[in-house]
Design an enzyme around this catalytic site. Structure first.
Site, PDB file in Angstrom:
ATOM      1  CD  GLU A 272      -2.956  -1.284   2.220  1.00  0.00           C
ATOM      2  OE1 GLU A 272      -2.708  -0.787   3.325  1.00  0.00           O
ATOM      3  OE2 GLU A 272      -4.030  -1.831   1.937  1.00  0.00           O
ATOM      4  CG  ASP A 351      -7.552  -5.577   4.663  1.00  0.00           C
ATOM      5  OD1 ASP A 351      -7.150  -5.901   5.788  1.00  0.00           O
ATOM      6  OD2 ASP A 351      -7.454  -4.432   4.196  1.00  0.00           O
ATOM      7  CD  GLU A 379      -9.766  -1.325   7.890  1.00  0.00           C
ATOM      8  OE1 GLU A 379      -8.893  -2.018   8.432  1.00  0.00           O
ATOM      9  OE2 GLU A 379      -9.615  -0.771   6.783  1.00  0.00           O
TER      10      GLU A 379
HETATM   11  O1  GCW Z   1      -7.057  -2.881   5.767  1.00  0.00           O
HETATM   12  C1  GCW Z   1      -6.019  -2.064   5.504  1.00  0.00           C
HETATM   13  C2  GCW Z   1      -6.365  -0.798   6.186  1.00  0.00           C
HETATM   14  C3  GCW Z   1      -5.188   0.117   6.259  1.00  0.00           C
HETATM   15  C4  GCW Z   1      -4.060  -0.631   6.954  1.00  0.00           C
HETATM   16  C5  GCW Z   1      -3.741  -1.889   6.156  1.00  0.00           C
HETATM   17  C6  GCW Z   1      -2.660  -2.741   6.791  1.00  0.00           C
HETATM   18  C7  GCW Z   1      -2.329   0.205   8.367  1.00  0.00           C
HETATM   19  O2  GCW Z   1      -7.440  -0.197   5.509  1.00  0.00           O
HETATM   20  O3  GCW Z   1      -5.576   1.260   6.963  1.00  0.00           O
HETATM   21  O4  GCW Z   1      -2.923   0.163   7.109  1.00  0.00           O
HETATM   22  O5  GCW Z   1      -4.891  -2.668   6.055  1.00  0.00           O
HETATM   23  O6  GCW Z   1      -3.008  -3.730   7.421  1.00  0.00           O
HETATM   24  O7  GCW Z   1      -1.510  -2.435   6.634  1.00  0.00           O
END
Ligand code: GCW
Length: 666
Positions: A272, A351, A379
Site C-alpha cells: 500500500e 483484509d 475496521e
Molecule cells: O485494511 C487495511 C487498512 C489500512 C491498513 C492496512 C494494513 C495500516 O485499511 O488502513 O494500514 O490494512 O493492514 O496495513
C-alpha cells in the site's frame, strides 16, 4: 476511576455479592519472594483490588503472609506459567517468572471479583503461545489509523506523552489477559514517525519501554524501510547495499544502547505504497534479514508483515487476484529467513472482512517463523458502533485445519509452535483502543480486546467461556445479565454479516472510511476488491478450472473442497465462485432469496438486541448501560440503511422479487 475506564479490572462489579470478610482475611498481608518491578506491579494490583472493594490495604510482611507471592518458582514448568495454591498461612501465587506471578495475581483477583472463594481460584495455568502481541496503529500527530475510540494515548503533536498514567493503565489491561508484546506506532510509518528511532526520541522510547516492561510486556516499534534515505542521506535503501546495512546496524546500536531490552521492529514493506525491497529487485527475505542482522546481536526480533499485494490493480483484469498475493510472494522464500525474522500473516488472504477464507499461507511454511494477525479494531466490522463480538470468527480461524502436515494441522498449532517447531510463533492483533473514557468506543468492544488476550493465552477456550468471563468481570455475574448478553454476543458476528455483504464476497462499503453501505464503492477502483455483480450473478471465481487458481494454494482436501461448487460451504460461496442469483444454496434457498432473507433478518435481530439490552437497565452500571444503548441505536439505523441499499441493489439488478413480499424499494 470509572466503570467505563476500568474495563474488566473494575473489581467492584459484583461488590454486593462478595464475601468481604473472607477477602479481607485472605488479603490481610502479602509477602514477595524474588521481587522485581514486575512483582511490584502485582502487589500494586492487589492494593487496587482492596481499595476498589473498600478493604484495608494488605500489610507488607517478610514472611507468614496470608498471601505469599513467589517469582521464579522452578516447580512451575511452563514459561510464564503460574500456580495458585493453599500455603501455610493462607494462599500462595507462584510464577515460573515474575511475569508468570503477575498473571497469577491477575487471575486470582479476577476470580475473587467474580465471587469465587480463594480455594476455587486454585489452579495451574500458563500461556500456550509464545508471542502474544498487540499492534497500535497510532500516528505521531495523535490520529489513529482505523481507530474508533478517540485519539492516541501514545502520541500528540508528534511528541510522546509526558504523562504516562494512561499508558500504565493500558499495560495493566494488556498484562491482565497475558499480552506480552506491543508495537506502539502505526505500521504505515510516515515522515515524522520515521524519526522515532533516533536519539531525539529515544529517552521517551525508554520511558514507555520501562512502563511496559514492568508488566512483562516487550516493546517494539514500526520502522520505515526507507529510513536510510530519509535519515541517513543515502540515496537508496537497498538491503544489499553495504552503506544501507551499516546504517541499520548503527541505528540498532543506538537504540539498544538507550533501550537495552527493546523488542525489535515491526515492518510493513512493499505494501500500500510503503517502501520495500522490491524497488531494488530484492525480495522480502533480503529485506527482513538485513534488519534482523542489525538487531540480532541485541536479541531483537524483526516482525515482517505479509500483507503485500498490488494495490494498483485494473478492475478490467479478471486474472490478477489479490487473495493470491501473500502466498505467491512468500511461499517460495520458505527457509530463507533469519532465525529472528517472524512473518506476520493476516487471518484472511484479503483484509479482515466479516467473512473470508482462512489464509492459505498460515502453517504453509515449515521452515519459517510465522505469527497470525487479527484485527481487534472493527475496521470492517462495525467500527465499534455496532456490536460485533469477534471471538467466534477468530476461533474459526484458529480451529481451521490447514492439512499442511496432514489431518489435524490446525492454525492454532502454527501459533503455539507445535506444527513445525519454529524458533518463534504466536499471535498479533491490531488494537482497538484510544483515549475514549471507555478505551474502545463502545464498552462492548472491550470484550474483543479481552477475548483476543484470552485466545492468545489458550486458543482452546470457547467463545462462550470468554464471553461469560468478560460479562461477569465487566457487567455482572447476575444470571439474568448473562442470559441476555451471551446470545447477543454470540450471534452478533452473524448478525453483522447478515445485513452487510453476503457469503464471503466482502467490501460493499463506502471507500476509504470503510463504514456504511456502498455496494459498488470499490467495484471500479484499484484495490483488487471486487464482487463482479451483474444482472445474472455475483462472486469471484477463484477456481483453478475457470478462475484465478487461488484454490490451488490450499493443501488437499481443502483445495478440492473450495474448488467444487458442490462441496464449497455456503458461507464462502461468493468468495470462491461466481454464481447465478437463482443458484440453489445448500440451505435450499436461492442465492437471491438468501440475500433478501439475511438482510431482513439482520435488522430484526438488532431490534431484538435493543429490546434485550433495555431489560438490563437496573442491573448494570448506568454509564455502561447508557453508552451501549446509544451505540445500539446507531447500529439499528445503519443496519436499516445496509438492508435497504443491498436489497434494492440486487432487486434492481435481477428484477426478482422477494418471495415473502417484504418491502424492497424499487
Ligand atoms: O485494511 C487495511 C487498512 C489500512 C491498513 C492496512 C494494513 C495500516 O485499511 O488502513 O494500514 O490494512 O493492514 O496495513
Amino acid at each position: 476511576m470509572s466503570a467505563l475506564y476500568d474495563c474488566w479490572l473494575r473489581y467492584d462489579t459484583n461488590a454486593d455479592s462478595l464475601n468481604k470478610e473472607i477477602l479481607a482475611e485472605n488479603l490481610a498481608s502479602v509477602s514477595v519472594e524474588n521481587g522485581d518491578k514486575i512483582t511490584a506491579s502485582a502487589v500494586e494490583e492487589i492494593e487496587r483490588f482492596c481499595k476498589a472493594l473498600g478493604l484495608p490495604a494488605p500489610q507488607k510482611v517478610e514472611s507468614g503472609a496470608t498471601l505469599r507471592l513467589v517469582a521464579g518458582l522452578a516447580a512451575v514448568e511452563h514459561k510464564d506459567g503460574y500456580v495458585i495454591e493453599k500455603s501455610s498461612h493462607g494462599f500462595m501465587v507462584a510464577g515460573e517468572s515474575s511475569t508468570g506471578l503477575l498473571y497469577g495475581v491477575f487471575n486470582l483477583l479476577q476470580g475473587l471479583s467474580l465471587g469465587k472463594t480463594p480455594e476455587e481460584c486454585c489452579k495451574m495455568d500458563y500461556p500456550r503461545n509464545e508471542i502474544r502481541m498487540i499492534n497500535q496503529w497510532d500516528n505521531g500527530d495523535g490520529d489513529i489509523e482505523r481507530g474508533y475510540a478517540g485519539r492516541s494515548i501514545f502520541f500528540k503533536d508528534y511528541k510522546f506523552m509526558e504523562d504516562l498514567s494512561r499508558i500504565k493503565d493500558y499495560a495493566r489491561i494488556l498484562a491482565s489477559v497475558g499480552i506480552n508484546a506491543i508495537s506502539i506506532n502505526n505500521v504505515n510509518v510516515h515522515f515524522h514517525e520515521t524519526k522515532f528511532i533516533t536519539p531525539e526520541y529515544l529517552p521517551m522510547v525508554k520511558r514507555y519501554n520501562d512502563v511496559f516492561n514492568s508488566y512483562g510486556i516487550t516493546m517494539y516499534m514500526c520502522v520505515n524501510f526507507a529510513a536510510p534515505i530519509q535519515l541517513g542521506g543515502i540515496d537508496v535503501s537497498d538491503p544489499l547495499d553495504e552503506r544501507v546495512r551499516a546504517w541499520w546496524k548503527e541505528a540498532a546500536k543506538t537504540i539498544y544502547e538507550a533501550v537495552p531490552n527493546f523488542g525489535g521492529f515491526l515492518v510493513k514493506a512493499d505494501s500500500e505504497g510503503r517502501p520495500g525491497p522490491f524497488t531494488y529487485g530484492r525480495n522480502h527475505a533480503d529485506g527482513s534479514n538485513m534488519l534482523a542482522e542489525a538487531v540480532g546481536p541485541y536479541g531483537g526480533l524483526v516482525i515482517w508483515r505479509c500483507f503485500v499485494y498490488n494495490c494498483n490493480q485494473d478492475w478490467r483484469d479478471r486474472k490478477t487476484d489479490r487473495a493470491r498475493a501473500a502466498y505467491d510472494h512468500f511461499m517460495p522464500l520458505d527457509g530463507k529467513f533469519a532465525d529472528n525474522v517472524i512473518l506476520q500473516i493476516k487471518n484472511g488472504p484479503m483484509d479482515f472482512q466479516i467473512r473470508e477464507a482462512v489464509s492459505p499461507l498460515l502453517g504453509a511454511m515449515p521452515n519459517t517463523n510465522q505469527i497470525l494477525e487479527f484485527e481487534v479494531t472493527q475496521e470492517y466490522t462495525g467500527q465499534q458502533r455496532h456490536l460485533c463480538y469477534l471471538i467466534p470468527l477468530w476461533k474459526e480461524v484458529l480451529d481451521f485445519d490447514t492439512y499442511a502436515k496432514g489431518e489435524g494441522s490446525y492454525v492454532k498449532k502454527m501459533c503455539d509452535g507445535s506444527l513445525h517447531s519454529p524458533k518463534h510463533a504466536g499471535l498479533a492483533a491490531v488494537s482497538n483502543i484510544g483515549d475514549d473514557e471507555c478505551w474502545t468506543g463502545s464498552p462492548l468492544a472491550q470484550a474483543n480486546l479481552y477475548g483476543y488476550g484470552r485466545l492468545c493465552w489458550n486458543a482452546d477456550l470457547t467463545a462462550e467461556e470468554i464471553a461469560k468471563e468478560w460479562v461477569g468481570l465487566t457487567l455482572s455475574t447476575n444470571k439474568a445479565v448473562l442470559d441476555v448478553m451471551l446470545p447477543m454476543m454470540m450471534t452478533s458476528r452473524r448478525t453483522y454479516e447478515n445485513y452487510t455483504s453476503p457469503l464471503g464476497v466482502g467490501w460493499m462499503v463506502t471507500p476509504s472510511v470503510h463504514y456504511g453501505p456502498s455496494v459498488d464503492g470499490y467495484e471500479y477502483d484499484r484495490w483488487g476488491t471486487y464482487h463482479f455483480a451483474d444482472w445474472k450473478g455475483i462472486g469471484v471465481d477463484r477456481t483453478v478450472a475457470t478462475g484465478t487458481g487461488y484454490t490451488s494454494q490450499y493443501a488437499e482436501p481443502n483445495a478440492s473442497t473450495y474448488e467444487n461448487l458442490d462441496t464449497c460451504p455456503d458461507d464462502l460461496l461468493l468468495f470462491f465462485h461466481h454464481v447465478d442469483y437463482t443458484y440453489k444454496l445448500k440451505s435450499g434457498k436461492t442465492l437471491i432469496q438468501h440475500i433478501y432473507d439475511t438482510h431482513f433478518e439482520g435488522v430484526e435481530t438488532v431490534k431484538g438486541y435493543i429490546r434485550d439490552w433495555a431489560t438490563l437497565e437496573n442491573m448494570i452500571q448506568p454509564d455502561i448501560f447508557a453508552l451501549v444503548k446509544e451505540r445500539l441505536g446507531i447500529q439499528l439505523e445503519n443496519a436499516r440503511e445496509w438492508r435497504d441499499i443491498v436489497n434494492t441493489y440486487f432487486y434492481r439488478h435481477t428484477g426478482i422479487p422477494d418471495a415473502n413480499g417484504r418491502k424492497i424499494y424499487p
